[in-house]
Structure formats: structure tokens, C-alpha cells
Scaffold this motif. Sequence first.
Motif, PDB file in Angstrom:
ATOM      1  N   GLU A 246       0.877  -1.170   0.000  1.00 46.59           N
ATOM      2  CA  GLU A 246       0.000   0.000   0.000  1.00 46.59           C
ATOM      3  C   GLU A 246       0.912   1.217   0.000  1.00 46.59           C
ATOM      4  O   GLU A 246       1.827   1.307   0.820  1.00 46.59           O
ATOM      5  CB  GLU A 246      -0.909   0.015   1.226  1.00 46.59           C
ATOM      6  CG  GLU A 246      -1.901   1.172   1.194  1.00 46.59           C
ATOM      7  CD  GLU A 246      -2.773   1.262   2.447  1.00 46.59           C
ATOM      8  OE1 GLU A 246      -3.752   2.015   2.430  1.00 46.59           O
ATOM      9  OE2 GLU A 246      -2.461   0.572   3.446  1.00 46.59           O
ATOM     10  N   THR A 247       0.694   2.123  -0.930  1.00 46.38           N
ATOM     11  CA  THR A 247       1.568   3.283  -1.080  1.00 46.38           C
ATOM     12  C   THR A 247       0.958   4.513  -0.406  1.00 46.38           C
ATOM     13  O   THR A 247      -0.241   4.548  -0.118  1.00 46.38           O
ATOM     14  CB  THR A 247       1.807   3.583  -2.568  1.00 46.38           C
ATOM     15  OG1 THR A 247       0.535   3.710  -3.220  1.00 46.38           O
ATOM     16  CG2 THR A 247       2.591   2.464  -3.228  1.00 46.38           C
ATOM     17  N   GLU A 248       1.796   5.521  -0.147  1.00 45.56           N
ATOM     18  CA  GLU A 248       1.320   6.777   0.449  1.00 45.56           C
ATOM     19  C   GLU A 248       0.549   7.596  -0.587  1.00 45.56           C
ATOM     20  O   GLU A 248      -0.435   8.254  -0.273  1.00 45.56           O
ATOM     21  CB  GLU A 248       2.518   7.605   0.953  1.00 45.56           C
ATOM     22  CG  GLU A 248       3.274   6.996   2.123  1.00 45.56           C
ATOM     23  CD  GLU A 248       2.560   7.187   3.448  1.00 45.56           C
ATOM     24  OE1 GLU A 248       1.530   7.883   3.493  1.00 45.56           O
ATOM     25  OE2 GLU A 248       3.036   6.617   4.460  1.00 45.56           O
ATOM     26  N   ARG A 249       1.046   7.558  -1.833  1.00 44.87           N
ATOM     27  CA  ARG A 249       0.432   8.337  -2.904  1.00 44.87           C
ATOM     28  C   ARG A 249      -0.125   7.371  -3.946  1.00 44.87           C
ATOM     29  O   ARG A 249       0.305   6.230  -4.025  1.00 44.87           O
ATOM     30  CB  ARG A 249       1.494   9.247  -3.531  1.00 44.87           C
ATOM     31  CG  ARG A 249       2.070  10.251  -2.530  1.00 44.87           C
ATOM     32  CD  ARG A 249       3.158  11.117  -3.133  1.00 44.87           C
ATOM     33  NE  ARG A 249       4.422  10.427  -3.344  1.00 44.87           N
ATOM     34  CZ  ARG A 249       5.317  10.153  -2.377  1.00 44.87           C
ATOM     35  NH1 ARG A 249       5.069  10.471  -1.113  1.00 44.87           N
ATOM     36  NH2 ARG A 249       6.443   9.547  -2.660  1.00 44.87           N
ATOM     37  N   PRO A 250      -1.102   7.791  -4.738  1.00 46.61           N
ATOM     38  CA  PRO A 250      -1.689   6.882  -5.734  1.00 46.61           C
ATOM     39  C   PRO A 250      -0.624   6.274  -6.646  1.00 46.61           C
ATOM     40  O   PRO A 250       0.369   6.931  -6.967  1.00 46.61           O
ATOM     41  CB  PRO A 250      -2.625   7.802  -6.530  1.00 46.61           C
ATOM     42  CG  PRO A 250      -2.966   8.910  -5.589  1.00 46.61           C
ATOM     43  CD  PRO A 250      -1.747   9.120  -4.751  1.00 46.61           C
ATOM     44  N   HIS A 303      -4.188   2.907  -4.164  1.00 46.03           N
ATOM     45  CA  HIS A 303      -2.881   2.951  -3.496  1.00 46.03           C
ATOM     46  C   HIS A 303      -2.273   1.552  -3.363  1.00 46.03           C
ATOM     47  O   HIS A 303      -1.308   1.375  -2.620  1.00 46.03           O
ATOM     48  CB  HIS A 303      -3.005   3.563  -2.094  1.00 46.03           C
ATOM     49  CG  HIS A 303      -3.281   5.037  -2.106  1.00 46.03           C
ATOM     50  ND1 HIS A 303      -4.425   5.580  -2.658  1.00 46.03           N
ATOM     51  CD2 HIS A 303      -2.553   6.086  -1.659  1.00 46.03           C
ATOM     52  CE1 HIS A 303      -4.389   6.897  -2.529  1.00 46.03           C
ATOM     53  NE2 HIS A 303      -3.269   7.226  -1.925  1.00 46.03           N
TER      54      HIS A 303
END
Lengths: 337, 337
Positions: A246-250, A303
Motif C-alpha cells: 500500500e503506497t502513500e500516494r496513488p 494505493h
Amino acid sequence: MRVGIVGATGAVGRELVDVLGRRAFPVTSLRLFASARSAGTKTKTPFGEVEIEEFSDAAVRDLDLALLAVSGDFAKAHAPKMVEAGVTVVDNSSAFRLHDNVPLVVPEVNASAIGPARLIANPNCTTAILVVALEPLRQAFGLKRVIVSTYQAASGAGAEGMAELERETRRVLVDGAKPQAEVFRWPLAFNVIPQIDVFQPNGYTKEEMKVVWESRKIMGMPDLPISCTAVRIPTMRVHAEAVTIETERPVTPETAREVLRRAAGVKVVDDPEHGLYPMPINATGQDDIEAGRIRANPVFGDHGLDFFLCGDQLLKGAALNAVQIAERLPGLARKAA
Amino acid sequence: MRVGIVGATGAVGRELVDVLGRRAFPVTSLRLFASARSAGTKTKTPFGEVEIEEFSDAAVRDLDLALLAVSGDFAKAHAPKMVEAGVTVVDNSSAFRLHDNVPLVVPEVNASAIGPARLIANPNCTTAILVVALEPLRQAFGLKRVIVSTYQAASGAGAEGMAELERETRRVLVDGAKPQAEVFRWPLAFNVIPQIDVFQPNGYTKEEMKVVWESRKIMGMPDLPISCTAVRIPTMRVHAEAVTIETERPVTPETAREVLRRAAGVKVVDDPEHGLYPMPINATGQDDIEAGRIRANPVFGDHGLDFFLCGDQLLKGAALNAVQIAERLPGLARKAA
């Protein structure tokens, strides 16, 4: 440069000799150390024929660089003495990896951490393969969560592990007998063993926690939420990893693929239409790790990203990374020049 | 009851015969159907010797129950005609699984969905093994997210898949030659293939999406965020799955273990101290799926759980589940009485 390999007859030790040769490491003399059992054996190397010596603290004192492919206990007992004697040590064991004053290095990620250190730790194989792909994604998109499931080869248990898998597979297929286990806790032939290294109080194995602890240290993210399920499977020398982040930004598969294409140490193999994705049969003997099956994981909205990695456990997972560290030792580079 | 097995010579077909026998299914006559190539062959069954017949729509008309272990295309072409002729059909293929008016059933989870249906779909093997463990956890803790990585055996590609793995492993070990691939897209011996079934536009394979679509339907959670990485590995007939879940309510390994201990179809094998966890060598030939490596996954705070499953792909993943469905067909139960 006077280079010594300690544990030279093991699977990683043999790869170290090979990697030093094909990367034209500035070796002026190569010495190979092992147990008394192997001492006296002569072996061909890219630097000429070398007679294997029995290891002793005295014997290694005048090396410039020692590459250690030995157990954690052995490293703990002998590496500090080598450092004291003026030898720079790159240790492949887990003994010092989490020590505050010992850099734990994957050069593509944190080469600068080496600094003036004279004892540098080489990470766990699964970790090294993982962070080479994870770090560029972190830089591009940020990391919020990481979940890894591994498909680890017999080579992680050394030459004896590979020999046991081969012997026991043969026992099943040719002799029609039940497979045995000595190196592994259970027979590995046509089996899957969801245990690598010993269990910790939290229910994870030490191998799984190494991935957690070491990835955090190498990427400088001490609180990164990351978990691992480490599984031994009947392959020879390439570790595969199914990774969900899961990323912080798209993030999109297209942008992630572009980021990984530009990343050092990573080869993007991701052409599903033509059946191209990372696989042990292709990654064996390759320096770069393979990354593919890159796709959006809707479990984390826009994300989420899934990908699949394959890396040669003996190369990026061990010998190659150790030599890459050695190539970046500033003092040695000067000495060698 | 007049029972017929269509596709009787395949890996699942052969297991169906065996499962009917050992569960003492009320068979009054057993007929076995296959292609013309096998027709005429006599085979021993728990219900006496049976001569294999060539399949035709006419030949199966007077069965009470047909168990189909055939391709999706074959099922699409012939199952509706059987139903029309009054035969109740349990279909192992993917042809009807997602049809609104066809129940997709894992009896431990949604036996009541069978209702008066005369065509019932048997789920994908990976799905069947997964939901048996997932449903009791859903009931106890709720499910917010599910992430699965699989370790799937050669049997998923039928008897030919198992034969190819054996033959090609032998080719590598005994002949020292390169392995070949016909059934699988790439050689499977000592390899890992991160593709099962064809690729979808979203980058997932159809196998991976089957797990998503079918789990949602069986558990009645049409919006469940769930993702899968499906990987073929060189084992014979047990699928393993590394599962990470985020729950709606707090979960602990102890409570989850207790829930799974009480769950039908699940055997908890979770004693790390003694090296006991699910493994293919133990789960082969077992009806229950094995669940173990149950531990808190801190990536989801106190709502995260990891576990590892092993299930016989040919039994719970196919033949056993089909017969369990048949045992719950209300009309048939009456007819048989």
C-alpha cells in the motif's frame, strides 16, 4: 588488494570467487579459508590455482578484505578480531546486521551507509532481493504497508540443502521410496515447508522477522508496517517473492513499471501476453533481480500494487551483494588504486 | 441412486469414484463416461467392476445424478441437456459458477444455497480450500480485506500435469537434460510459474480472479476486497495458501485458533515448537484442510491475522466437495430413501 574468503567451500563461498573474477575486482592475492577437512585441496579460480587453508585468526590477519560466508556464531567469534587486526570485513551472516554501529547495506539502496565502517553486514537473501525493488517504489510513491510471501529455494540452506533436495527427489522418483530430511526439518522433495529458521515468540520465524527488521534498517524506515510469510519450496537457487504494497500516494502499474525499469539492479520482465514474468529458470545465474506481474491491487483502492520478484539467492541474495559492498569501500578503493 | 461420472478417467474423475465409495454414497448403479479412446476399458470400483462408456447426451439421460469432471466448454455444451432430461448435475468446471441462478457451493459455508437447484457448481480448488477457513473467521471477526498467495500443485492441471512434473523432474535429475513443457506453459520441474490460466485485462490471471469472484459469491460478500497471486510450484496434489486478513473486529491468534478448531472441514495443525504446521506431505489424501502458522499480523494493528493453509486439490479442491454437495441434495436424499 589481499582478499580472503572465509567459508570458501560452501555455496556462497564458491559464488564469491566467481563474482570477484567476473567483476574484475582488484585482487592482488586471493586466499581461501575453510575447515581443516578441506584444507590442502587445490581449487582453480579466476586468479589462478589456490590451495585452501585452514582458518585461524592468525592466518587472516594480513588480509585487506575478508568476505565471510560462515555461520553467525563463527562470525561473532572471529570478525571482531579481524577488524582489530586491520582487516575490513563484509559479513554474510546475521551476527551483526542489527548492530547500531554496523552498516547493513544493499548498495542500490543505501551505499552511503558504508561510510568509514570496517565491518559491514550483508543482508538476508530475501531482504536483499526485496529492497532492491521496494526502495525505488518507496521513493516514487511512499510506502504505507508491505506484505510479502516467499518461495525460497534449497540454496538458502547452502550446498548441503541443494544436495539434499536433489538426492531426496531422486529417492522418490527413481527408488520409489520415502524422502528423508537432515538439512531441512522435513523432506523438501515435492513438499512445501512454511518454516525457515527458528520460531520467535510472536509466531513468526526468524527468517520472516529478518525481512521485517532488515528491510526497515536498510530503507531507514524503523516503523514500516511490513510482514512476511517465508516458505521453503523444492527449487534450487532462486528465491521468488509475491509482494503487496500500500503506497502513500496513488500508484498505477504503468508508473510503477516505469520506476522499476529505471531502477539499478532490477530487470522488469512483465509481458503477460507473451507469458513473460519472473521465474527461477530464467533468474538463475543472473545478477539483476527480475520484477513482473505488476498490477493494481484494488484491496488498497488506488494505493495498492502487487508484483512478483525472482532473484538468485546466491548472487544478489549473497555473494554479488557482498562484492558490490566491497567495491564501494572507500578506503580499499584508495589502497587498490 | 443411479450415479454417473463424466470425465471418469481424469485425476478428479478417479477421485470421485473413490470418494463415493468411502463415504458410502447411496449408489445403486455407477456408470463411468469418458472419451471414445477409453471406452470399453474395465475398471474396479467400490461398487464393482465398471466398463467405461463413451459419453453421449443420450447415454446419460437416465441418470439421477451426474458428477462432471470435464472442461468448461464440455460442461456448457452438455450439462443443460442433462438437466433438461431430469438429471441433477454437480459440475466441477468454471462454466456456470458465476451464473446468478446456479448455486456455487462449499457445504461447510453455504449448503443452504443448494435449495431446489438441479445444476450446482463446484468451486475452483483454491477457492474451496480458502473459504472453508475464511468463513468461520468472517463469522467470528468480520472480514475487511483478504490477501492470498498460493503454492499450487501440478494436479491442478489434471493427471497430465502430474505426469509431466514427474517425467520432467526425472529428465533433469536422471538424464541431466533440460526440462520440457507441454501441459504447463513453462517447465515446472524445480521452477515456479506465476501464471495459472489466462491473463485478464486487469493484469490478474483468471485463476486469481476466480478466487476473488467465487469467494465473494460463496460467502455472500459481493464487495469483499480480496486479491490473489496464484503460483504453480513443483508439488504433486496439495495446494498451499499464505493468507493475510484484516478483520472488522479485533482478533488474536488464540481466538482465531479456537474458531478454526471448531470449524467443520478444518484441522488446526499449529504447533511451531514441535515443527507442526500445514504441509503437502501430510495433507495429501486428507479430507480436511490443514490450517496453521496462525499469528497476529501487526501490519493491520490488532485487526490483522496471518495463516497458512494446505488442502488436497483433488479432494476438498474438487472430488470431495462435489460429493459433499451431492450428499445434501434434498430431492436425491428422498429418492434414495
